[in-house]
Design a protein around this motif. Structure first.
Motif, PDB file in Angstrom:
ATOM      1  N   ARG A 149      20.355  -7.648 -13.768  1.00 42.86           N
ATOM      2  CA  ARG A 149      19.469  -6.637 -14.330  1.00 42.86           C
ATOM      3  C   ARG A 149      19.538  -6.720 -15.854  1.00 42.86           C
ATOM      4  NH1 ARG A 149      17.603  -1.836 -11.689  1.00 42.86           N
ATOM      5  NH2 ARG A 149      16.151  -0.889 -13.132  1.00 42.86           N
ATOM      6  N   SER A 150      20.759  -6.908 -16.372  1.00 41.65           N
ATOM      7  CA  SER A 150      20.980  -7.038 -17.812  1.00 41.65           C
ATOM      8  C   SER A 150      22.223  -7.895 -18.019  1.00 41.65           C
ATOM      9  CB  SER A 150      21.188  -5.650 -18.422  1.00 41.65           C
ATOM     10  OG  SER A 150      21.610  -5.746 -19.766  1.00 41.65           O
ATOM     11  N   VAL A 151      22.122  -8.863 -18.903  1.00 38.11           N
ATOM     12  CA  VAL A 151      23.262  -9.703 -19.247  1.00 38.11           C
ATOM     13  C   VAL A 151      23.365  -9.678 -20.760  1.00 38.11           C
ATOM     14  CG1 VAL A 151      24.262 -12.016 -19.117  1.00 38.11           C
ATOM     15  CG2 VAL A 151      22.853 -11.162 -17.222  1.00 38.11           C
ATOM     16  N   ARG A 152      24.533  -9.267 -21.259  1.00 33.20           N
ATOM     17  CA  ARG A 152      24.672  -9.083 -22.704  1.00 33.20           C
ATOM     18  C   ARG A 152      26.051  -9.521 -23.167  1.00 33.20           C
ATOM     19  NH1 ARG A 152      22.708  -6.659 -27.049  1.00 33.20           N
ATOM     20  NH2 ARG A 152      24.093  -5.492 -28.396  1.00 33.20           N
ATOM     21  N   ALA A 153      26.076 -10.326 -24.212  1.00 29.56           N
ATOM     22  CA  ALA A 153      27.332 -10.700 -24.842  1.00 29.56           C
ATOM     23  C   ALA A 153      27.840  -9.510 -25.652  1.00 29.56           C
ATOM     24  CB  ALA A 153      27.130 -11.906 -25.742  1.00 29.56           C
ATOM     25  N   VAL A 154      29.074  -9.117 -25.390  1.00 30.05           N
ATOM     26  CA  VAL A 154      29.698  -8.009 -26.098  1.00 30.05           C
ATOM     27  C   VAL A 154      31.138  -8.419 -26.410  1.00 30.05           C
ATOM     28  CG1 VAL A 154      30.374  -5.578 -26.021  1.00 30.05           C
ATOM     29  CG2 VAL A 154      28.266  -6.308 -24.899  1.00 30.05           C
ATOM     30  N   GLY A 155      31.451  -8.556 -27.670  1.00 26.20           N
ATOM     31  CA  GLY A 155      32.793  -8.994 -28.039  1.00 26.20           C
ATOM     32  C   GLY A 155      33.066 -10.376 -27.468  1.00 26.20           C
ATOM     33  N   ASP A 156      34.240 -10.557 -26.886  1.00 26.85           N
ATOM     34  CA  ASP A 156      34.595 -11.866 -26.344  1.00 26.85           C
ATOM     35  C   ASP A 156      34.236 -12.011 -24.865  1.00 26.85           C
ATOM     36  OD1 ASP A 156      36.539 -10.196 -25.291  1.00 26.85           O
ATOM     37  OD2 ASP A 156      38.241 -11.305 -26.095  1.00 26.85           O
ATOM     38  N   HIS A 157      33.441 -11.087 -24.341  1.00 31.01           N
ATOM     39  CA  HIS A 157      33.016 -11.125 -22.940  1.00 31.01           C
ATOM     40  C   HIS A 157      31.487 -11.051 -22.820  1.00 31.01           C
ATOM     41  CE1 HIS A 157      37.167 -10.664 -21.895  1.00 31.01           C
ATOM     42  NE2 HIS A 157      36.876 -10.616 -20.614  1.00 31.01           N
ATOM     43  N   VAL A 158      31.019 -11.323 -21.626  1.00 28.47           N
ATOM     44  CA  VAL A 158      29.618 -11.102 -21.281  1.00 28.47           C
ATOM     45  C   VAL A 158      29.610  -9.998 -20.229  1.00 28.47           C
ATOM     46  CG1 VAL A 158      27.547 -12.103 -20.225  1.00 28.47           C
ATOM     47  CG2 VAL A 158      28.939 -13.462 -21.814  1.00 28.47           C
ATOM     48  N   VAL A 159      28.797  -8.970 -20.473  1.00 29.65           N
ATOM     49  CA  VAL A 159      28.686  -7.840 -19.563  1.00 29.65           C
ATOM     50  C   VAL A 159      27.450  -8.050 -18.694  1.00 29.65           C
ATOM     51  CG1 VAL A 159      28.379  -5.337 -19.395  1.00 29.65           C
ATOM     52  CG2 VAL A 159      29.805  -6.307 -21.223  1.00 29.65           C
ATOM     53  N   PHE A 160      27.656  -8.033 -17.385  1.00 29.92           N
ATOM     54  CA  PHE A 160      26.577  -8.162 -16.410  1.00 29.92           C
ATOM     55  C   PHE A 160      26.333  -6.791 -15.789  1.00 29.92           C
ATOM     56  CE2 PHE A 160      28.372 -12.337 -16.669  1.00 29.92           C
ATOM     57  CZ  PHE A 160      27.347 -13.234 -16.402  1.00 29.92           C
ATOM     58  N   VAL A 161      25.132  -6.267 -15.911  1.00 28.01           N
ATOM     59  CA  VAL A 161      24.717  -5.103 -15.141  1.00 28.01           C
ATOM     60  C   VAL A 161      23.803  -5.683 -14.074  1.00 28.01           C
ATOM     61  CG1 VAL A 161      23.471  -2.912 -15.118  1.00 28.01           C
ATOM     62  CG2 VAL A 161      24.931  -3.521 -17.074  1.00 28.01           C
ATOM     63  N   VAL A 162      24.162  -5.457 -12.811  1.00 24.96           N
ATOM     64  CA  VAL A 162      23.474  -6.121 -11.703  1.00 24.96           C
ATOM     65  C   VAL A 162      22.981  -5.101 -10.689  1.00 24.96           C
ATOM     66  CG1 VAL A 162      24.806  -8.234 -12.032  1.00 24.96           C
ATOM     67  CG2 VAL A 162      25.647  -6.515 -10.434  1.00 24.96           C
ATOM     68  N   GLU A 163      21.907  -5.475 -10.002  1.00 24.19           N
ATOM     69  CA  GLU A 163      21.333  -4.620  -8.966  1.00 24.19           C
ATOM     70  C   GLU A 163      21.790  -5.109  -7.597  1.00 24.19           C
ATOM     71  OE1 GLU A 163      17.021  -2.907  -7.490  1.00 24.19           O
ATOM     72  OE2 GLU A 163      17.114  -4.329  -9.147  1.00 24.19           O
ATOM     73  N   VAL A 164      22.271  -4.192  -6.780  1.00 20.23           N
ATOM     74  CA  VAL A 164      22.708  -4.522  -5.424  1.00 20.23           C
ATOM     75  C   VAL A 164      21.467  -4.636  -4.546  1.00 20.23           C
ATOM     76  CG1 VAL A 164      24.037  -3.750  -3.417  1.00 20.23           C
ATOM     77  CG2 VAL A 164      24.884  -3.283  -5.747  1.00 20.23           C
ATOM     78  N   VAL A 165      21.302  -5.793  -3.887  1.00 17.20           N
ATOM     79  CA  VAL A 165      20.165  -5.987  -2.989  1.00 17.20           C
ATOM     80  C   VAL A 165      20.588  -5.972  -1.526  1.00 17.20           C
ATOM     81  CG1 VAL A 165      18.755  -7.164  -4.714  1.00 17.20           C
ATOM     82  CG2 VAL A 165      20.250  -8.507  -3.231  1.00 17.20           C
ATOM     83  N   ALA A 166      21.891  -6.150  -1.265  1.00 21.92           N
ATOM     84  CA  ALA A 166      22.438  -6.064   0.085  1.00 21.92           C
ATOM     85  C   ALA A 166      23.951  -5.889  -0.043  1.00 21.92           C
ATOM     86  CB  ALA A 166      22.127  -7.329   0.890  1.00 21.92           C
ATOM     87  N   TYR A 167      24.565  -5.328   0.986  1.00 15.92           N
ATOM     88  CA  TYR A 167      26.019  -5.167   0.952  1.00 15.92           C
ATOM     89  C   TYR A 167      26.563  -4.998   2.356  1.00 15.92           C
ATOM     90  CZ  TYR A 167      25.246  -0.202   1.752  1.00 15.92           C
ATOM     91  OH  TYR A 167      24.862   0.985   2.301  1.00 15.92           O
TER      92      TYR A 167
END
Length: 188
Positions: A149-167
């Motif tokens: 949903r959103s992938v962003r470099a923040v500091g020394d990491h990459v933050v992934f905000v993801v949408e659940v499509v199945a679980y």
């Protein structure tokens, strides 16, 4: 009694800058301060997950993650973070979908395996293909099939905000990391 708080060597107002190359970031350049901060952060117990996908070459890719959180139920969003230096980052960032496998208490060896470098992390692992090119690990307490949903470099990491499509999920005790080790080692 809590010790006095050390002043931060940088401004804390909200901004869109990742701060990755911020030379004023004293903690980032002081190894003693980094170890102390890491020890303090380690007092927050976390679950352990393995994020898996299939790379563009058709080979499975996976990595141990403990920076994982639920963000929203409507829409169903999760957050996880991966170090910019991770060799798995390009494949996980490019994959259309990935699975987040929540490890059970008895899966400490899997945690270590997917954190290791220079090995075939999937050799001898009980897993199966999942939807959209994901890989599902047998015995995981939960598996979430997600898309970015959103992938962003923040500091020394990459933050992934993801949408659940199945679980899928099943009951059991989780693998828990705390204070630089695994909590409830009798679960292992």
């Amino acid at each position: 009694m809590m010790p006095a708080l050390a002043p931060l060597p940088f401004a804390t107002e909200a901004c869109n800058d990742s701060g990755y190359h911020d030379e004023a970031s004293g903690i980032g350049h002081d190894e003693t301060a980094r170890r102390a901060l890491r020890a303090a952060l380690g007092q927050f117990a976390t679950g352990v997950t393995v994020v898996t996908a299939t790379g563009a070459d058709g080979e499975p890719v996976g990595v141990t993650i403990n920076a994982f959180a639920s963000v929203s139920l409507a829409p169903p969003l999760l957050l996880w973070c991966l170090a910019r230096a991770s060799g798995s980052l390009p494949a996980l960032r490019a994959a259309p979908c990935h699975a987040i496998n929540v490890l059970a208490g008895g899966q400490q060896a899997l945690c270590a395996r997917f954190a290791a470098r220079g090995i075939d992390r999937f050799a001898g692992i009980d897993c199966r293909p999942g939807p959209c090119g994901t890989v599902l690990i047998a015995g995981a307490l939960a598996s979430f099939i997600c898309r970015h949903r959103s992938v962003r470099a923040v500091g020394d990491h990459v933050v992934f905000v993801v949408e659940v499509v199945a679980y899928a999920s099943s009951p059991g005790l989780p693998l828990v990391f705390h204070g630089g080790g695994f909590a409830g080692a009798d679960q292992q």
